[in-house]
Design a protein around this motif. Structure first.
Motif: not given
Ligand code: ATP
Ligand code: MG
Length: 345
Positions: A242-244, A246-248, A250-252, A274-276, A292-296, A299-301, A304-311
């Motif tokens: 779900t996190n992977l 959802e990230n793809a 959200k951040y795509g 994979r996302d484009n 808590f690491y977020r790239v931007e 934008r990530s906040k 709605g992300g906490t930055g804990l998903g990938l950890a």
């Molecule tokens: N597919 C992706 N494309 C671009 N950036 C990504 C992608 N997946 C993750 N990231 C970057 O990695 C950061 C960490 O992701 P992570 O899932 O840990 O946190 P989050 O999505 O911000 O919060 P949460 O998952 O807790 O809701 C994200 O904030 C985003 O900046």
């Protein structure tokens, strides 16, 4: 009286010349002048030889100890235990043992310092993350108490905003608890046979709304038709996927594509998401699995992300004896990949 090298040399030289003279007195025809010459010369030679041997040994070993201390100062810990075991010189052995002991202690100190730094940063991050939603909710509620409650429209708006902040806080605390339980090994995985392709379809259905909002397509590609059975903790692996996915989304990009690929080798199912999207710049890649690491950040906040998903993902996959890797190209997209053990019927 302390035994300095000179005194030792003097005593030994006396002993050696006395012994030599004693032996010579038994030899026939030896004159007293010969005894005198032999006595003096044996004394002088043995004095200097013994002194030279002691000083050489002491100086050499002390020099080595200085070198060791210097090496420790510049944190060069390259010495193998084998060389210590092989060496029979007790001075060298002692020197090397001290070296290994100090190096070990220094490494422990470095590790403790690193952990302490990590703990401090973590505490700062947690307090910062907790502060944001608490302050927001507090602000809305105080404004309501101060009179905004009388205006029905404002009241509803502020109450729903306060509720949203508190929901965020709740999600954050749940993630933190999950992470700390995973780290301390408190959570026991309950492995079972899971139909992975079906699990992906379920997640696609759950994420349909957010994917539609961004007009992003979700698709599953498998190298073989039919179910892909894996050994996994179904709840946890669902959290990972779900996190992977959802990230793809959200951040795509808008109108993006997210593809989950399932390939097989002899013992594993290889999963990739994979996302484009816009991709992750290389300097961030190694850090995105940190808490808590977020790239931007902004934008990530905002999303709605906490930055804990990938950890959390990393820890869950570790508990599945798997490791997640990421490949990303800016403006091309991102691929996360990991393996799961197959579990046939
Ligand atoms: N597919 C992706 N494309 C671009 N950036 C990504 C992608 N997946 C993750 N990231 C970057 O990695 C950061 C960490 O992701 P992570 O899932 O840990 O946190 P989050 O999505 O911000 O919060 P949460 O998952 O807790 O809701 C994200 O904030 C985003 O900046
Ligand atoms: Mg996430």
């Amino acid at each position: 009286m302390s035994l300095s090298p000179r005194i030792i040399a003097l005593l030994l030289a006396c002993l050696i010349s006395a012994l030599t003279l004693a032996f010579l007195t038994f030899v026939e025809g030896v004159t007293s002048s010969m005894l005198f010459v032999v006595g003096i010369s044996s004394f002088v030679i043995s004095f200097f030889l013994v002194l030279y041997a002691i000083e050489l040994l002491v100086f050499r070993e002390v020099n080595k100890m200085y070198k060791t201390i210097h090496q420790l100062k510049i944190r060069d810990f390259s010495i193998s235990r084998k060389s210590i075991i092989k060496n029979s010189n007790p001075f060298k052995k002692l020197n090397d043992e001290i070296f290994v002991y100090v190096a070990k202690k220094q490494k422990e100190i470095d590790e403790l310092k690193r952990l302490e730094q990590f703990r401090r940063e973590f505490l700062a991050d947690v307090s910062h993350e907790l502060k944001t939603p608490i302050f927001a909710a507090q602000g809305f509620i105080h404004t309501l108490i101060d009179g905004a409650v009388d205006d029905e429209h404002v009241r509803d708006k502020f109450l729903s905003k306060a509720a949203k902040s508190l929901d965020g806080l709740d999600a954050l605390v749940k993630d933190l608890v999950a992470l700390s339980q995973l780290e301390t090994g408190e959570v026991k995985m309950s492995f079972e046979r899971v139909n992975f392709s079906q699990l992906i379809q379920e997640i696609f259905e759950q994420l349909e709304t957010i994917a539609k909002a961004k007009n992003t397509s979700l698709s599953l590609k498998t190298s073989q038709p039919g179910p892909a059975w894996v050994k996994a903790d179904v709840q946890r692996i669902m959290q990972v996927m779900t996190n992977l996915i959802e990230n793809a989304v959200k951040y795509g990009n808008d109108n993006g594509k997210v593809i989950v690929h399932l390939e097989e080798d002899k013992k594993h199912i290889i999963v990739s998401v994979r996302d484009n999207g816009p991709g992750i710049p290389p300097e961030h890649l190694s850090r995105i699995f940190e808490r808590f690491y977020r790239v931007e950040k902004s934008r990530s906040k905002e999303r709605g992300g906490t930055g804990l998903g990938l950890a959390i993902v990393k820890h869950i996959l570790n508990a599945h004896k798997s490791k997640i890797t990421v490949m990303s190209k800016v403006d091309k997209g991102t691929t996360f990949r990991f393996k799961l053990e197959k579990m046939e019927v």
